[in-house]
Design a protein around this motif. Structure first.
Motif, PDB file in Angstrom:
ATOM      1  N   THR A   1     -12.915 -15.866  26.705  1.00 11.59           N
ATOM      2  CA  THR A   1     -12.704 -16.370  28.065  1.00 11.59           C
ATOM      3  C   THR A   1     -12.950 -15.281  29.092  1.00 11.59           C
ATOM      4  O   THR A   1     -13.626 -15.495  30.100  1.00 11.59           O
ATOM      5  CB  THR A   1     -11.267 -16.920  28.213  1.00 11.59           C
ATOM      6  OG1 THR A   1     -11.076 -17.956  27.248  1.00 11.59           O
ATOM      7  CG2 THR A   1     -11.023 -17.465  29.607  1.00 11.59           C
TER       8      THR A   1
ATOM      9  N   TRP B   1     -16.914 -21.432  18.364  1.00  9.79           N
ATOM     10  CA  TRP B   1     -16.116 -20.649  19.305  1.00  9.79           C
ATOM     11  C   TRP B   1     -16.833 -20.550  20.642  1.00  9.79           C
ATOM     12  O   TRP B   1     -18.000 -20.206  20.700  1.00  9.79           O
ATOM     13  CB  TRP B   1     -15.903 -19.226  18.781  1.00  9.79           C
ATOM     14  CG  TRP B   1     -14.850 -19.113  17.734  1.00  9.79           C
ATOM     15  CD1 TRP B   1     -15.052 -18.921  16.401  1.00  9.79           C
ATOM     16  CD2 TRP B   1     -13.446 -19.168  17.906  1.00  9.79           C
ATOM     17  NE1 TRP B   1     -13.862 -18.857  15.741  1.00  9.79           N
ATOM     18  CE2 TRP B   1     -12.856 -19.001  16.651  1.00  9.79           C
ATOM     19  CE3 TRP B   1     -12.624 -19.350  19.013  1.00  9.79           C
ATOM     20  CZ2 TRP B   1     -11.484 -19.003  16.456  1.00  9.79           C
ATOM     21  CZ3 TRP B   1     -11.253 -19.349  18.816  1.00  9.79           C
ATOM     22  CH2 TRP B   1     -10.708 -19.182  17.556  1.00  9.79           C
TER      23      TRP B   1
ATOM     24  N   ARG C   1      -9.988 -16.146  21.510  1.00  8.11           N
ATOM     25  CA  ARG C   1     -10.069 -17.068  22.650  1.00  8.11           C
ATOM     26  C   ARG C   1      -9.893 -16.321  23.965  1.00  8.11           C
ATOM     27  O   ARG C   1     -10.634 -16.539  24.932  1.00  8.11           O
ATOM     28  CB  ARG C   1      -9.019 -18.170  22.500  1.00  8.11           C
ATOM     29  CG  ARG C   1      -9.087 -19.204  23.613  1.00  8.11           C
ATOM     30  CD  ARG C   1      -8.054 -20.296  23.467  1.00  8.11           C
ATOM     31  NE  ARG C   1      -6.832 -19.787  22.874  1.00  8.11           N
ATOM     32  CZ  ARG C   1      -6.100 -20.449  22.002  1.00  8.11           C
ATOM     33  NH1 ARG C   1      -6.438 -21.633  21.614  1.00  8.11           N
ATOM     34  NH2 ARG C   1      -4.996 -19.913  21.515  1.00  8.11           N
TER      35      ARG C   1
ATOM     36  N   LYS D   1      -7.134 -15.983  16.192  1.00 10.10           N
ATOM     37  CA  LYS D   1      -7.754 -17.039  16.998  1.00 10.10           C
ATOM     38  C   LYS D   1      -7.400 -16.883  18.473  1.00 10.10           C
ATOM     39  O   LYS D   1      -8.253 -17.038  19.342  1.00 10.10           O
ATOM     40  CB  LYS D   1      -7.313 -18.414  16.502  1.00 10.10           C
ATOM     41  CG  LYS D   1      -7.851 -18.785  15.159  1.00 10.10           C
ATOM     42  CD  LYS D   1      -7.322 -20.132  14.717  1.00 10.10           C
ATOM     43  CE  LYS D   1      -7.762 -20.447  13.304  1.00 10.10           C
ATOM     44  NZ  LYS D   1      -7.233 -21.728  12.847  1.00 10.10           N
ATOM     45  N   ASN D   2      -6.130 -16.596  18.751  1.00  6.10           N
ATOM     46  CA  ASN D   2      -5.700 -16.452  20.148  1.00  6.10           C
ATOM     47  C   ASN D   2      -6.363 -15.258  20.821  1.00  6.10           C
ATOM     48  O   ASN D   2      -6.752 -15.332  21.986  1.00  6.10           O
ATOM     49  CB  ASN D   2      -4.182 -16.324  20.236  1.00  6.10           C
ATOM     50  CG  ASN D   2      -3.480 -17.614  19.913  1.00  6.10           C
ATOM     51  OD1 ASN D   2      -4.059 -18.689  20.036  1.00  6.10           O
ATOM     52  ND2 ASN D   2      -2.247 -17.522  19.478  1.00  6.10           N
TER      53      ASN D   2
END
Length: 156
Positions: A106, A68, A102, A98-99
């Motif tokens: 970020t 990741w 992420r 997961k989204n």
């Protein structure tokens, strides 16, 4: 297709991440590769076959998925690498999707890139406010419960 007959490695080709596939020249192996992966391409420059480095391709080849945030982590200064890894571990422990992971990675990665060599652990309220103008647009689009959003909410 017997994967043991192929050697896989990771690299880049024409500015794209790829999985290099090397094996003893054998027409049967080439045909099996092309049948299983029609997108497999020969690189004359590197004298090897390659596939795009995508999660689905890694799964099909039984290769480990990328860690990741590996792309973001490479852009973060060494002084904040541990904080970034700890943040990812925390998100995994909370079993976020997961989204969501992420998005959070970020967001936190952007902050760490802005800080450059400044340790995130030493981030004061004043320093956080300096970053706030940059983060204003991003924060307005994110849910108020994200970790970075919460830090800014406390500063108001």
């Amino acid at each position: 297709m017997d994967l043991d007959l192929y050697n896989f490695s990771f690299g880049t080709h024409r500015d794209k991440n790829v999985i290099w596939i090397r094996f003893e020249k054998n027409n049967t192996l080439i045909q099996e590769l092309q049948k299983a992966f029609p997108s497999a391409t020969w690189s004359s420059t590197n004298r090897a076959w390659h596939l795009p480095d995508l999660p689905a391709v890694r799964d099909a080849l039984k290769l480990a998925r990328k860690e990741w945030g590996s792309q973001i982590k490479s852009e973060i200064d060494e002084v904040n690498q541990k904080a970034f890894s700890d943040f990812i571990d925390q998100l995994k422990l909370k079993a976020y999707s997961k989204n969501t992971i992420r998005t959070y990675i970020t967001e936190f990665g952007h902050l760490l890139r802005i800080l450059r060599t400044f340790p995130v652990d030493d981030l004061s309220e004043d320093r956080l406010k300096d970053c706030k103008s940059f983060w204003g647009i991003t924060l307005s689009r994110l849910h108020k419960s994200t970790p970075i959003s919460q830090m800014f909410q406390k500063q108001k």
